[in-house]
Design a protein around this motif. Sequence first.
Motif, short mmCIF file in Angstrom:
data_model
loop_
_atom_site.label_atom_id
_atom_site.label_comp_id
_atom_site.label_asym_id
_atom_site.label_seq_id
_atom_site.Cartn_x
_atom_site.Cartn_y
_atom_site.Cartn_z
N MET A 279 -5.65 66.46 -31.15
CA MET A 279 -5.03 65.27 -31.69
C MET A 279 -5.20 64.09 -30.74
N PHE A 280 -5.03 64.31 -29.45
CA PHE A 280 -5.22 63.23 -28.48
C PHE A 280 -6.68 62.79 -28.43
N GLU A 281 -7.59 63.78 -28.50
CA GLU A 281 -8.99 63.45 -28.41
C GLU A 281 -9.43 62.57 -29.59
N GLY A 282 -8.86 62.82 -30.77
CA GLY A 282 -9.19 62.02 -31.95
C GLY A 282 -8.76 60.57 -31.81
N ALA A 283 -7.72 60.34 -31.05
CA ALA A 283 -7.24 58.97 -30.83
C ALA A 283 -7.84 58.36 -29.57
N GLY A 284 -8.74 59.09 -28.90
CA GLY A 284 -9.36 58.58 -27.68
C GLY A 284 -8.46 58.70 -26.46
N LEU A 285 -7.49 59.59 -26.52
CA LEU A 285 -6.55 59.78 -25.42
C LEU A 285 -6.78 61.14 -24.77
N THR A 286 -6.39 61.28 -23.53
CA THR A 286 -6.51 62.55 -22.85
C THR A 286 -5.22 62.86 -22.11
N LEU A 287 -5.00 64.12 -21.81
CA LEU A 287 -3.85 64.54 -21.01
C LEU A 287 -4.31 64.68 -19.56
N LYS A 288 -3.54 64.12 -18.66
CA LYS A 288 -3.87 64.17 -17.23
C LYS A 288 -3.22 65.42 -16.65
N ASP A 289 -3.98 66.12 -15.80
CA ASP A 289 -3.42 67.27 -15.12
C ASP A 289 -2.39 66.81 -14.10
N TRP A 290 -1.42 67.67 -13.84
CA TRP A 290 -0.40 67.34 -12.85
C TRP A 290 -0.99 67.39 -11.45
N ASP A 291 -0.53 66.47 -10.62
CA ASP A 291 -0.87 66.59 -9.21
C ASP A 291 0.14 67.55 -8.57
N LYS A 292 0.00 67.81 -7.29
CA LYS A 292 0.85 68.80 -6.62
C LYS A 292 2.33 68.43 -6.68
#
Length: 119
Positions: free
Chosen positions: A1-14
């Motif tokens: 769903m995010f990819e279709g809107a041109g959005l991505t999920l960022k991985d958590w930093d430490k």
Amino acid sequence: MFEGAGLTLKDWDKKEAEQYAHADESSGDFKRGVLDVGLDRQFEQVLEKALDKTQVIAVNSYGVGAKAGDKLRDDAAKSIVYAIFLIMLYLAFRFDIRYAPGAAFATIHDAVMVIAYSP
């Protein structure tokens, strides 16, 4: 769903991983903040899909900004000054002249101690 809107999920930093890896002590819920307005339902759907049968609820929370916080602080200081003045006025009429200074000092001392030791 995010990819279709041109959005991505960022991985958590430490730091984020440590902060959000544990459930809230009072409620037992896992909490995660989202700053993008309007994406809450999409975020819920992606997480529910990724976490298999886990119900995700987006909760809104609001904070007081710096400008409003400064005004609240100034208003609180004025209120304290007015309250102490009115209490001193009451003590001047209520107590005999021999006891009024001690009552006034004790009242001011209590107010200052509460303000000085409040977080």
